[in-house]
Design a protein around this motif. Structure first.
Motif: not given
Length: 549
Positions: A379-400
């Motif tokens: 995950h660190w490598a994907l983050l550094q190379t900007e290859q990770s999928y990323f989308e901010m959305e509303n969610m219920h924190l309890f279930f996560i």
């Protein structure tokens, strides 16, 4: 629309407004439509076109109140009045006024198909379905989506089918009905493979990667992730080729300009020869100024190169340190596993069941640590190379939190640690779901790792801010010194060392957490005292930041 407005081609201001509208130059469109509306002899139809152009221009400039005001001025007998309703529905949808959007869309949905002037009824029905989906009226949403699918399948409209299948899958996924959602994701993926649209292939492969990851089928997830990377490379290459072509064109223009400049200089020299020393002095002065300018530019460029070299050296040093630490920890884990397996074989021959049980738990802990290390590294490598999928959305924190903690129940039971999830089921936050799970996994793993048997771990929230919700992971374990706490919070790419010599760790997980919290527009802090436990505090957004999609 081009032919419908041909009758007004002799009206200068409107003709210019139409030209700028077609080329998406919204500011110029607004200027010339305003000029045209000042004229007293405007017909009703001409006014309608002006207000229509202005409404769309304001909409594309994201000035929604002005856009609605202009669109409301368009009369009902206007040729493209249906488009006005669609535009008003889109504005209401973007403002999350879904019931209002439904009212606009249903007006269009009730009209006969041959009266829609190019608008697709299936798209309108799909928009209505999306509105009901956001209103959580799932049965009604499903009805509209299924109607849209039937028409697309009948017309063999592959692109529209892919989009509708994705909406249906999202409709089921929002209800945690994975078994119903996954077949639609798979249909969308299969159709995307048959068309020459790399963007659709990337989107559907990415959805399948997320699905297989959630199903813990990591081998398939990795295969889909590789496809995502491949299609990203294809799209990047396409953009790069376009940029190269643009650069070549600019270079050709510059070269031509240089030739023109050379001829101009030659003419100036000839003129200087004819007119004497005055012109020659001017030319010499210009040459001197050019030399000074290019010298300054060269100095500036050299400074940039030096700064880039320093950054590159820092990144290389970080990479070398990372490889050194990770390889050392992996070597230690493999060596420990090898030694433990030798003892396991000896105790197996002696049928020493108590020792076998202890050794199996030890092996499990070693493998789990090595797996977490490799997972963080990926995950660190994907983050550094900007290859990770990323989308901010509303969610219920309890279930996560509940989903993440479930995977750690064996470790908690083995270490006899009491765990409690006190997060309210009503707490809503905005974040990327996968990166939030990675953050929670690392912080919960650290809490377990640095807790003693029979200690307590509690996860709860504090809502003292209108902007942020504080998620707190609190343990009663070993704690840390103030020096270590400040080192962990330091904004640096270097890896943090654990001060407890009996617990091995690279600190990569903590760096990954901080990076992902920052990417989620959140904040992170630590409260701890040596021997008295630790509070890891992650501040998550309650709403999307201004300017976010």
């Amino acid at each position: 629309m081009e032919s419908a407005t041909e009758k007004f081609k002799d009206i200068p201001d409107f003709h210019k407004a139409k030209k700028f509208f077609i080329t998406h130059q919204w500011d110029s469109t607004l200027v010339y439509t305003a000029k045209q509306l000042i004229v007293d002899k405007n017909t009703e139809e001409l006014k309608n076109y002006c207000h229509f152009f202005r409404g769309i221009s304001f909409r594309n400039k994201d000035i929604l109140s002005e856009a609605k005001e202009e669109l409301f001025k368009v009369s009902k007998d206007f040729t493209f009045y249906n488009n006005v309703k669609i535009m008003l529905g889109g504005i209401a949808f973007g403002q999350e006024k879904f019931r209002k959007a439904i009212q606009y869309y249903k007006v269009i949905d009730s009209i006969e198909t041959n009266d829609l002037k190019g608008l697709k009824k299936t798209n309108i029905e799909e928009n209505i379905g999306s509105c009901y989906l956001h209103l959580k009226q799932y049965n009604i949403a499903n009805t509209y989506f299924q109607r849209s699918i039937s028409v697309h399948e009948k017309n063999k409209d592959t692109l529209e089918l892919i989009g509708t299948y994705g909406n249906i899958a999202g409709f089921y996924y929002d209800q945690y009905l994975d078994d119903e959602a996954i077949p639609y994701y798979e249909k969308a993926y299969a159709l995307a493979q048959k068309i020459d649209d790399d963007t659709k292939k990337l989107e559907t492969a990415n959805n399948m990667a997320v699905v297989e990851t959630n199903r813990k089928n990591f081998q398939k997830a990795l295969a889909y992730t590789n496809e995502v990377v491949k299609y990203k490379d294809i799209l990047n290459d396409r953009d790069r080729n376009w940029a190269i072509a643009k650069l070549e064109k600019e270079l050709a223009v510059n070269k031509k300009q240089e030739e023109v400049n050379a001829l101009a200089i030659e003419n100036k020299l000839k003129q200087a020869e004819r007119n004497g020393f005055i012109y020659l002095a001017v030319i010499l002065f210009l040459i001197l100024a050019a030399v000074v300018y290019f010298f300054k530019e060269k100095v500036k460029t050299n400074k940039i190169i030096v700064a880039q070299k320093e950054d590159l050296d820092e990144l290389n040093a970080m990479k070398d340190k990372l490889f050194s630490v990770v390889s050392h920890d992996l070597r230690s884990s493999v060596h420990a596993l090898k030694t433990s397996n030798t003892e396991l074989s000896e105790n197996l021959e002696a049928q020493n069941l108590d020792a076998l049980d202890d050794l199996l738990h030890t092996n499990s802990a070693i493998v789990n640590g090595a797996y977490n290390l490799l997972d963080n590294l990926l995950h660190w490598a994907l983050l550094q190379t900007e290859q990770s999928y990323f989308e901010m959305e509303n969610m219920h924190l309890f279930f996560i939190v509940e989903q993440t903690a479930y995977n750690y129940k064996p470790l908690l039971l083995d270490k006899k640690i009491q765990f409690e999830n006190k997060v309210s089921k009503d707490t809503m936050i905005v974040a990327d779901q996968e990166s939030l799970k990675i953050i929670l996994r690392n912080l919960l793993d650290n809490a377990i790792k640095f807790s003693n048997p029979n200690d307590t771990i509690t996860i709860y929230t504090q809502n003292n801010s209108e902007t942020y919700c504080d998620l707190i992971i609190e343990d009663t374990g070993l704690g840390m010194s103030e020096t270590t706490r400040l080192q962990l919070l330091k904004d640096s790419v270097t890896l943090a060392k654990k001060e407890n010599k009996h617990i091995i760790g690279t600190g990569l997980g903590m760096q990954l957490c901080k990076s992902m919290i920052q990417k989620n527009k959140g904040k992170f802090t630590i409260e701890s005292e040596l021997g008295k436990g630790t509070k890891m505090i992650v501040s998550l957004r309650k709403n999307l930041p201004d300017g976010s999609d």
